[in-house]
Enzyme design. Structure first.
Site, PDB file in Angstrom:
ATOM      1  N   CYS A 116      -8.263   9.817   5.451  1.00  0.00           N
ATOM      2  CA  CYS A 116      -7.867   8.864   6.508  1.00  0.00           C
ATOM      3  C   CYS A 116      -6.950   9.456   7.567  1.00  0.00           C
ATOM      4  CB  CYS A 116      -7.246   7.615   5.894  1.00  0.00           C
ATOM      5  SG  CYS A 116      -5.847   7.942   4.820  1.00  0.00           S
ATOM      6  N   CYS A 140     -10.826   6.325   4.566  1.00  0.00           N
ATOM      7  CA  CYS A 140     -10.516   7.369   3.586  1.00  0.00           C
ATOM      8  C   CYS A 140     -11.738   8.185   3.175  1.00  0.00           C
ATOM      9  CB  CYS A 140      -9.854   6.745   2.363  1.00  0.00           C
ATOM     10  SG  CYS A 140      -8.312   5.899   2.768  1.00  0.00           S
ATOM     11  N   LYS A 170      -4.439   2.199  -7.302  1.00  0.00           N
ATOM     12  CA  LYS A 170      -3.925   2.044  -5.950  1.00  0.00           C
ATOM     13  C   LYS A 170      -4.471   0.756  -5.355  1.00  0.00           C
ATOM     14  CE  LYS A 170      -3.797   4.225  -1.410  1.00  0.00           C
ATOM     15  NZ  LYS A 170      -4.075   5.435  -0.630  1.00  0.00           N
ATOM     16  N   ARG A 180       1.130   3.939   7.813  1.00  0.00           N
ATOM     17  CA  ARG A 180      -0.026   4.126   8.711  1.00  0.00           C
ATOM     18  C   ARG A 180       0.430   4.446  10.130  1.00  0.00           C
ATOM     19  NH1 ARG A 180      -4.078  -0.309   5.952  1.00  0.00           N
ATOM     20  NH2 ARG A 180      -4.045   0.705   3.908  1.00  0.00           N
ATOM     21  N   ARG A 201      -9.370  -1.555   3.892  1.00  0.00           N
ATOM     22  CA  ARG A 201      -9.691  -0.658   2.782  1.00  0.00           C
ATOM     23  C   ARG A 201     -10.074  -1.405   1.496  1.00  0.00           C
ATOM     24  NH1 ARG A 201      -7.994   3.619   5.616  1.00  0.00           N
ATOM     25  NH2 ARG A 201      -5.792   4.103   6.001  1.00  0.00           N
ATOM     26  N   GLU A 243      -9.564   1.715 -14.224  1.00  0.00           N
ATOM     27  CA  GLU A 243      -9.357   2.817 -13.271  1.00  0.00           C
ATOM     28  C   GLU A 243      -8.627   3.979 -13.954  1.00  0.00           C
ATOM     29  OE1 GLU A 243     -10.240   3.753 -10.436  1.00  0.00           O
ATOM     30  OE2 GLU A 243     -10.911   2.033  -9.276  1.00  0.00           O
ATOM     31  N   LYS A 252       0.466   2.521  -7.485  1.00  0.00           N
ATOM     32  CA  LYS A 252       0.930   2.416  -6.110  1.00  0.00           C
ATOM     33  C   LYS A 252       0.437   1.114  -5.491  1.00  0.00           C
ATOM     34  CE  LYS A 252       0.158   4.506  -1.679  1.00  0.00           C
ATOM     35  NZ  LYS A 252      -0.658   5.382  -0.897  1.00  0.00           N
ATOM     36  N   SER A 255       6.038   3.068   1.690  1.00  0.00           N
ATOM     37  CA  SER A 255       6.746   2.943   2.971  1.00  0.00           C
ATOM     38  C   SER A 255       7.346   1.558   3.218  1.00  0.00           C
ATOM     39  CB  SER A 255       5.796   3.319   4.103  1.00  0.00           C
ATOM     40  OG  SER A 255       4.623   2.534   4.069  1.00  0.00           O
ATOM     41  N   TYR A 306      10.687   7.881  -0.322  1.00  0.00           N
ATOM     42  CA  TYR A 306      11.325   8.320   0.923  1.00  0.00           C
ATOM     43  C   TYR A 306      12.841   8.338   0.781  1.00  0.00           C
ATOM     44  CZ  TYR A 306       6.578   7.355   2.320  1.00  0.00           C
ATOM     45  OH  TYR A 306       5.204   7.364   2.375  1.00  0.00           O
TER      46      TYR A 306
HETATM   47  C1  PBG Z   1      -3.715   7.752   2.228  1.00  0.00           C
HETATM   48  C2  PBG Z   1      -2.401   7.273   1.743  1.00  0.00           C
HETATM   49  C3  PBG Z   1      -1.727   6.077   2.070  1.00  0.00           C
HETATM   50  C4  PBG Z   1      -0.494   6.143   1.446  1.00  0.00           C
HETATM   51  C5  PBG Z   1      -0.459   7.333   0.731  1.00  0.00           C
HETATM   52  N1  PBG Z   1      -1.656   8.012   0.926  1.00  0.00           N
HETATM   53  C6  PBG Z   1      -2.090   4.977   2.981  1.00  0.00           C
HETATM   54  C7  PBG Z   1      -3.243   4.130   2.739  1.00  0.00           C
HETATM   55  O1  PBG Z   1      -3.942   4.197   1.727  1.00  0.00           O
HETATM   56  O2  PBG Z   1      -3.501   3.350   3.655  1.00  0.00           O
HETATM   57  C8  PBG Z   1       0.589   5.082   1.543  1.00  0.00           C
HETATM   58  C9  PBG Z   1       1.975   5.570   1.366  1.00  0.00           C
HETATM   59  C10 PBG Z   1       3.053   4.655   1.826  1.00  0.00           C
HETATM   60  O3  PBG Z   1       2.841   3.505   2.270  1.00  0.00           O
HETATM   61  O4  PBG Z   1       4.190   5.109   1.731  1.00  0.00           O
HETATM   62  N2  PBG Z   1      -4.796   7.220   1.610  1.00  0.00           N
HETATM   63 ZN    ZN Z   2      -6.720   7.572   2.763  1.00  0.00          ZN
END
Ligand code: PBG
Ligand code: ZN
Length: 323
Positions: free
Chosen positions: A122, A130, A195, A205, A217, A233, A248, A274, A313
């Site tokens: 992505c 992705c 995830k 993003r 997604r 999974e 996550k 994030s 972070y």
């Molecule tokens: C990429 C990815 C994402 C995150 C980590 N790897 C974003 C998504 O899937 O949209 C998110 C990390 C975060 O929000 O800190 N696939």
């Molecule tokens: Zn991705």
């Protein structure tokens, strides 16, 4: 055990007693710090919704990697913002791609810092999905080939661990196979096994310039309502020889962390994403919460729920407070 003979407060009376009965510990060893590597020179651009986190060009990433290492944090995870994006995410598996160059620069400057790479399309596709698109949806099996090529090119550039985050079926096996066939059987796969399709990824993003240009997604990331699906999974990824499992986001999914911890014996990673970071930063900025204490309590909660490692972070600030 009943009151008044038993009194739970007896072991909370002073700091030493509390220290002696403490069950969970947050340590600097548990932390992994995410970094965003941007193509170019002299770039250090703060992400507005993530105070203290930057898109940086390689020389600045290397300087921060040294700082991270000196704080005692064992590992970083890298995300790339390439010079150009296209429909098939070419930069993701290019020998001179943004991440490949960044890995080489960090490993040269700070060889003892463990470099983990996010393996996904992505950040490199112009449509922001992705994987590659076929008839309006991500084509699973075609994407596997590109993810495998991406993981291999990261390993060739010197990555210590590869971490697929795309949520395609079969990606762990595809990556394991290509790594083993090319002399990288010693490189672990940290799978973003569980995830969810989460609104908490919003600030990321912006940071990675990876918002999907159409749709969302939900045809590949998990429905936040589902718990048993998480076991399936994780079980698939264990079968495909993943070395780490990840859940996550973390904060709204502490029950899932505990479930996966109880059912699987691989090292378990929580991704404190994030949006979770931004919420604490914003409330602290307003003076509504004590940011440091809420941060440490949040990270401790993830460990108590079962995380062995936390991608966060907050890693640098937490490490400084834990010294
Ligand atoms: C990429 C990815 C994402 C995150 C980590 N790897 C974003 C998504 O899937 O949209 C998110 C990390 C975060 O929000 O800190 N696939
Ligand atoms: Zn991705």
């Amino acid at each position: 055990m009943f009151f008044p003979e038993y009194r739970a407060r007896r072991t909370r009376r002073d700091a030493n007693l509390r220290r002696m009965v403490r069950e969970t510990h947050l340590r600097v060893d548990d932390l992994i710090y995410p970094m965003f590597s941007a193509f170019g020179e002299n770039i250090k651009k703060e992400i507005p919704s993530m105070p203290g986190i930057y898109q940086q060009s390689i020389e600045n990433i290397v300087a921060e990697a040294k700082e991270v290492y000196e704080l005692g944090i064992p590992a970083v995870i890298l995300f790339g913002i390439p010079e150009a994006k296209d429909a098939v995410g070419s930069d993701a598996y290019s020998e001179t791609g943004i991440i490949q160059e960044t890995i080489r620069a960090i490993k040269k400057a700070v060889p003892e810092l463990t470099v983990i790479t996010d393996v996904c399309m992505c950040e490199y596709t112009d449509h922001g999905h992705c994987g590659i698109i076929h008839e309006g949806d991500v084509d699973n099996d075609e994407t596997l080939k590109l993810l495998a090529a991406e993981a291999l090119s990261h390993a060739q550039a010197g990555a210590d661990i590869v971490a697929p985050s795309d949520m395609m079926d079969g990606r762990v096996a595809a990556i394991r196979e290509i790594l083993d066939a090319n002399g990288f059987s010693h490189i672990p796969v940290m799978s973003y096994a569980v995830k969810y399709a989460s609104a908490y990824y919003g600030p990321f993003r912006d940071a990675a310039d990876s918002t999907p240009q159409f749709g969302d997604r939900r045809s590949y990331q998990m429905d936040p309502a589902n718990r048993r699906e998480a076991f399936r999974e994780a079980a698939l990824d264990v079968t495909e020889c993943a070395d780490f499992l990840m859940v996550k986001p973390a904060l709204s999914y502490l029950d899932i962390l505990r479930d996966i911890k109880d059912r699987f014996d691989l090292p378990l990673v929580a991704y404190n994403v994030s949006g979770e970071y931004s919420m604490i930063k914003a409330a602290a900025e307003k003076g509504w919460i004590d940011g440091d204490r809420v941060m440490l309590e949040t990270l401790l909660g993830m460990k108590r729920a079962g995380a062995d490692l936390i991608i966060t972070y907050h890693a640098k600030e937490a490490a400084a407070l834990l010294k």
